[in-house]
Design a protein around this motif. Structure first.
Motif, PDB file in Angstrom:
ATOM      1  N   LYS A 255      24.556  36.582  28.966  1.00  0.00           N
ATOM      2  CA  LYS A 255      25.661  37.417  28.952  1.00  0.00           C
ATOM      3  C   LYS A 255      26.354  37.570  30.388  1.00  0.00           C
ATOM      4  N   SER A 256      25.763  37.334  31.661  1.00  0.00           N
ATOM      5  CA  SER A 256      26.376  37.036  32.658  1.00  0.00           C
ATOM      6  C   SER A 256      27.479  35.992  32.827  1.00  0.00           C
ATOM      7  N   ASP A 257      27.037  34.835  32.241  1.00  0.00           N
ATOM      8  CA  ASP A 257      28.008  33.956  32.158  1.00  0.00           C
ATOM      9  C   ASP A 257      29.195  34.226  31.108  1.00  0.00           C
ATOM     10  N   VAL A 258      28.872  35.006  30.368  1.00  0.00           N
ATOM     11  CA  VAL A 258      30.031  35.553  29.393  1.00  0.00           C
ATOM     12  C   VAL A 258      31.021  36.418  30.048  1.00  0.00           C
ATOM     13  N   PHE A 259      30.248  37.513  31.009  1.00  0.00           N
ATOM     14  CA  PHE A 259      31.144  38.145  31.720  1.00  0.00           C
ATOM     15  C   PHE A 259      32.056  37.473  32.656  1.00  0.00           C
ATOM     16  N   SER A 260      31.609  36.276  33.067  1.00  0.00           N
ATOM     17  CA  SER A 260      32.348  35.547  34.201  1.00  0.00           C
ATOM     18  C   SER A 260      33.479  34.652  33.519  1.00  0.00           C
ATOM     19  N   PHE A 261      33.062  34.428  32.140  1.00  0.00           N
ATOM     20  CA  PHE A 261      34.084  33.651  31.268  1.00  0.00           C
ATOM     21  C   PHE A 261      35.397  34.612  31.063  1.00  0.00           C
ATOM     22  N   GLY A 262      34.875  36.086  30.669  1.00  0.00           N
ATOM     23  CA  GLY A 262      36.084  36.882  30.349  1.00  0.00           C
ATOM     24  C   GLY A 262      37.042  36.930  31.593  1.00  0.00           C
ATOM     25  N   ILE A 263      36.308  36.663  32.906  1.00  0.00           N
ATOM     26  CA  ILE A 263      37.409  36.967  33.986  1.00  0.00           C
ATOM     27  C   ILE A 263      37.999  35.581  34.097  1.00  0.00           C
ATOM     28  N   LEU A 264      37.211  34.744  33.712  1.00  0.00           N
ATOM     29  CA  LEU A 264      38.052  33.387  33.834  1.00  0.00           C
ATOM     30  C   LEU A 264      39.032  33.467  32.923  1.00  0.00           C
ATOM     31  N   LEU A 265      38.916  33.821  31.862  1.00  0.00           N
ATOM     32  CA  LEU A 265      40.060  33.914  30.708  1.00  0.00           C
ATOM     33  C   LEU A 265      41.247  34.643  31.098  1.00  0.00           C
ATOM     34  N   ILE A 266      40.915  35.804  31.937  1.00  0.00           N
ATOM     35  CA  ILE A 266      42.044  36.393  32.306  1.00  0.00           C
ATOM     36  C   ILE A 266      42.805  35.668  33.476  1.00  0.00           C
ATOM     37  N   GLU A 267      42.019  34.852  34.142  1.00  0.00           N
ATOM     38  CA  GLU A 267      42.759  34.049  35.126  1.00  0.00           C
ATOM     39  C   GLU A 267      43.693  33.018  34.487  1.00  0.00           C
ATOM     40  N   ILE A 268      43.020  32.384  33.413  1.00  0.00           N
ATOM     41  CA  ILE A 268      43.864  31.512  32.705  1.00  0.00           C
ATOM     42  C   ILE A 268      45.152  31.870  32.228  1.00  0.00           C
ATOM     43  N   ILE A 269      45.053  32.974  31.914  1.00  0.00           N
ATOM     44  CA  ILE A 269      46.040  33.538  30.986  1.00  0.00           C
ATOM     45  C   ILE A 269      47.137  34.195  31.964  1.00  0.00           C
ATOM     46  N   SER A 270      46.853  34.678  33.092  1.00  0.00           N
ATOM     47  CA  SER A 270      47.606  35.251  34.207  1.00  0.00           C
ATOM     48  C   SER A 270      47.819  34.367  35.453  1.00  0.00           C
ATOM     49  N   GLY A 271      47.006  33.254  35.528  1.00  0.00           N
ATOM     50  CA  GLY A 271      47.299  32.281  36.590  1.00  0.00           C
ATOM     51  C   GLY A 271      46.655  33.033  37.960  1.00  0.00           C
ATOM     52  N   ARG A 272      46.318  34.442  38.058  1.00  0.00           N
ATOM     53  CA  ARG A 272      45.959  35.148  39.093  1.00  0.00           C
ATOM     54  C   ARG A 272      44.582  34.896  39.464  1.00  0.00           C
ATOM     55  N   ARG A 273      44.209  35.033  40.578  1.00  0.00           N
ATOM     56  CA  ARG A 273      42.691  34.960  41.167  1.00  0.00           C
ATOM     57  C   ARG A 273      42.285  36.227  40.491  1.00  0.00           C
ATOM     58  N   PRO A 274      40.800  36.252  40.312  1.00  0.00           N
ATOM     59  CA  PRO A 274      40.045  37.462  39.873  1.00  0.00           C
ATOM     60  C   PRO A 274      40.278  38.812  40.945  1.00  0.00           C
ATOM     61  N   VAL A 275      40.263  38.275  42.288  1.00  0.00           N
ATOM     62  CA  VAL A 275      40.553  39.139  43.503  1.00  0.00           C
ATOM     63  C   VAL A 275      41.739  38.778  44.339  1.00  0.00           C
ATOM     64  N   ASP A 276      42.807  39.281  44.391  1.00  0.00           N
ATOM     65  CA  ASP A 276      43.940  38.967  45.414  1.00  0.00           C
ATOM     66  C   ASP A 276      44.277  40.042  46.262  1.00  0.00           C
ATOM     67  N   LEU A 277      43.667  39.823  47.683  1.00  0.00           N
ATOM     68  CA  LEU A 277      43.933  40.856  48.485  1.00  0.00           C
ATOM     69  C   LEU A 277      45.272  40.927  48.914  1.00  0.00           C
ATOM     70  N   LYS A 278      46.065  40.052  48.671  1.00  0.00           N
ATOM     71  CA  LYS A 278      47.560  40.033  48.975  1.00  0.00           C
ATOM     72  C   LYS A 278      48.323  40.918  48.337  1.00  0.00           C
ATOM     73  N   LYS A 279      47.956  41.180  47.093  1.00  0.00           N
ATOM     74  CA  LYS A 279      48.636  42.128  46.186  1.00  0.00           C
ATOM     75  C   LYS A 279      48.495  43.650  46.567  1.00  0.00           C
ATOM     76  N   ASN A 280      49.276  44.630  45.926  1.00  0.00           N
ATOM     77  CA  ASN A 280      49.310  45.967  46.227  1.00  0.00           C
ATOM     78  C   ASN A 280      47.884  46.294  45.642  1.00  0.00           C
ATOM     79  N   ALA A 281      47.542  47.742  46.219  1.00  0.00           N
ATOM     80  CA  ALA A 281      46.333  47.914  45.928  1.00  0.00           C
ATOM     81  C   ALA A 281      45.860  48.029  44.539  1.00  0.00           C
ATOM     82  N   ASP A 282      46.738  48.408  43.528  1.00  0.00           N
ATOM     83  CA  ASP A 282      46.339  48.497  42.203  1.00  0.00           C
ATOM     84  C   ASP A 282      46.428  47.108  41.354  1.00  0.00           C
ATOM     85  N   GLU A 283      46.832  46.104  42.265  1.00  0.00           N
ATOM     86  CA  GLU A 283      46.758  44.987  41.427  1.00  0.00           C
ATOM     87  C   GLU A 283      45.718  43.953  41.946  1.00  0.00           C
ATOM     88  N   ARG A 284      45.030  44.565  43.018  1.00  0.00           N
ATOM     89  CA  ARG A 284      44.193  43.494  43.621  1.00  0.00           C
ATOM     90  C   ARG A 284      42.903  42.996  42.611  1.00  0.00           C
TER      91      ARG A 284
END
Ligand SMILES: Nc1ncnc2c1ncn2[C@@H]1O[C@H](COP(=O)(O)OP(=O)(O)OP(=O)(O)O)[C@@H](O)[C@H]1O
Length: 516
Positions: free
Chosen positions: A407-436
């Motif tokens: 299930k740890s891989d499942v968690f990472s996969f969930g994060i990857l899926l959001i990345e695939i949908i949004s194009g954003r990296r899981p953590v983006d320090l260049k974004k505003n605090a509420d979007e990082r």
């Protein structure tokens, strides 16, 4: 002196202690500390201002103060809170890890620094932008776990420049091994012994279909020339090579200076890759382990990484259908590892830069450096092990408990899926605090009903709200904080198939109405 509840006056700064590529370092608010001074000042101010609550692992902080700052803070601690002893360090360290994983869900946790800007400057690196682990809330291991090297740093200032250079080459996407603390946590009795090591195993030397001497490898890579370099990761450098029979392969060469610490990683990769054969997993072809060289030969996957495609580095942007197909491929690869390989294999480093694409945009999961096999007992539920993985993709429950499950891989996969949908990296320090932290930002947008805001702006087609919603629901289920709430990888694949079917229907409906 009793410890009052946390007052607003205490404020917070984020204290991280992290390990990357075998090196330990400390950061406060993402600024690397070159000396123990700041953290000791911070602790002093936090204790003196009564900023710790009973549940803030205060005993661990006290132990740290005692052991590493030569200060006794115990008089500031309410007896009701804890019993403090240096002997409890090990237990304290574990608790600190617990605290740090709480930070995964509470970004503002930390300690206050009462320091002037001058003081901060004096004790910190002048180039904070190069700090790889200024990852708010994601990879926090607070200062308690740092200690052996923390001391060493104090004494060995001359080594800082070497460390500086190392750190500058690390980036947010690199795989990391987090803290030595978990190594001290005993494994559960059912944990199988480590796999046998590769070096002298005659069995392993027969692995794979490609057998090359080091001289042949040197020739095939033009002496590891930059002109055939494909990329570089935590393990080492990857080269493209054409073998005498015309076969194109990827050659992964471990960094010399890291060879001893990479011994496990290398053997893991070899042993695991050797056992698996699946269209969506990068195939191991051979390996070399001679003297100071650790080299893995794998199938060459010609079309770059998923991350590079999401970044638009190849000109053509992945369309939504391709993204769904890629997600399905990754889900299949992980299902195979979890369910159908000889033993359950947990990848541990599922992320977009480990997804390689073929010319027809099919995905292959690579990089088994951190993978673990085990769970062969039918009633064994987890492996207790060191926390390893990549910032932003790490399962918070694994971080907290050291219990690794599929299930740890499942968690990472969930994060990857959001990345695939949004194009954003899981953590983006260049974004505003509420979007990082992308998962949080997406969750908020989703709960406000703004799913289209989450969709990658680079996508040229319009994707129906229903489909984006279905993908997001699945992603959030996978990235649930507790593993019991996450679906199994097989189920994830099935749900993706349903989404694919539904999306196909919508597309066909759209093209039908266009033709009318
Ligand atoms: N089999 C392969 N075929 C083609 N390119 C590859 C292959 N393996 C790796 N690469 C390229 O080499 C780069 C480095 O790969 P590697 O697996 O060493 O590091 P990483 O996954 O990016 O980082 P880390 O190991 O720190 O997580 C990849 O990003 C990719 O561009």
């Amino acid at each position: 002196v009793s410890v009052p509840t946390l007052s607003k006056a205490c404020g917070y700064d984020q204290v991280d202690y992290l390990r990357s590529r075998g090196e330990y370092y400390l950061s406060i608010n993402g600024i690397r500390m070159d000396d123990a001074f700041l953290i000791c000042k911070a602790l002093e101010s936090y204790f003196k201002n009564g900023c710790f609550t009973c549940d803030a692992n205060v005993e661990s902080w006290t132990t740290i103060g005692e052991k590493y700052c030569d200060q006794d803070f115990t008089s500031f601690v309410d007896v009701k809170c804890s019993t403090i002893s240096v002997d409890s360090l090990k237990q304290g360290e574990r608790k600190l890890l617990l605290q740090s994983s709480e930070n995964v869900t509470n970004l503002s946790q930390g300690i206050k620094l009462d320091l002037s800007d001058e003081e901060k400057k004096e004790y910190t690196s002048s180039e904070p932008q190069n700090i790889p682990l200024a990852i708010p809330g994601m990879l926090l291991l607070c200062c308690g776990v740092l200690c052996p090297c923390f001391h060493a740093k104090r004494k060995e200032k001359s080594e800082h420049s070497v460390l500086d250079r190392e750190l500058k080459s690390v980036d947010l996407n690199s795989s990391l091994e987090l803290s030595s603390v978990s190594e001290k946590i005993p494994a559960t009795p059912r944990v199988p012994p480590s796999p046998s090591r590769f070096s002298s195993s005659p069995q392993l030397s027969r692995i794979g279909s490609v057998h090359l001497s080091i001289n042949q490898i040197i020739r095939a890579t033009h002496n590891f020339s930059n002109s055939v370099k494909l990329g570089e990761g935590g393990f080492g450098t990857v080269y493209k090579a054409v073998l005498p029979d015309g076969q194109v392969v990827a050659i992964k060469r471990a960094k010399k200076e890291q060879i001893s610490s990479l011994r496990d990683e290398f053997s893991n990769e070899v042993e695991l890759l050797a056992k698996i054969e699946h269209n969506n997993l990068v195939r191991l072809l051979g390996y070399t382990d001679k003297g100071n060289e650790r080299i893995i030969i794998t199938e060459y996957v010609p079309n770059g990484t998923l991350r590079e495609h999401l970044d638009g580095l190849y000109g053509k942007i992945l369309d939504f259908s391709q993204r769904v197909e890629i997600a399905i491929d990754v889900a299949h690869a992980l299902t195979y590892l979890h369910l159908y390989a000889e033993k359950t294999i947990i990848h541990r480093d599922v992320k977009s830069s480990n997804i390689l694409l073929t010319e027809s945009y099919r995905a292959k999961v690579s990089d088994f450096g951190f993978a673990r096999s085990g769970l062969s007992d039918t009633d064994q539920t987890h492996i207790s092990t060191k926390v390893k993985g990549t910032a932003g993709y790490l399962d918070p429950e694994y971080l907290r408990t050291y219990q690794l499950t599929p299930k740890s891989d499942v968690f990472s996969f969930g994060i990857l899926l959001i990345e695939i949908i949004s194009g954003r990296r899981p953590v983006d320090l260049k974004k505003n605090a509420d979007e990082r932290i992308t998962v949080r930002w997406a969750f908020k947008k989703h709960s406000e009903g703004n799913v289209q805001d989450i969709l990658d702006p680079l996508l040229e087609e319009k994707v129906d709200d229903e489909i984006v919603g279905m993908m997001l629901d699945l992603a959030f289920d996978c990235a649930a904080p507790t593993r019991s709430s996450r679906p199994a990888m097989k189920e994830v694949g099935e749900q993706l198939w349903e989404i694919r079917k539904r999306y196909g229907k919508i597309l066909r409906g759209m093209s039908g109405s266009l033709h009318q």
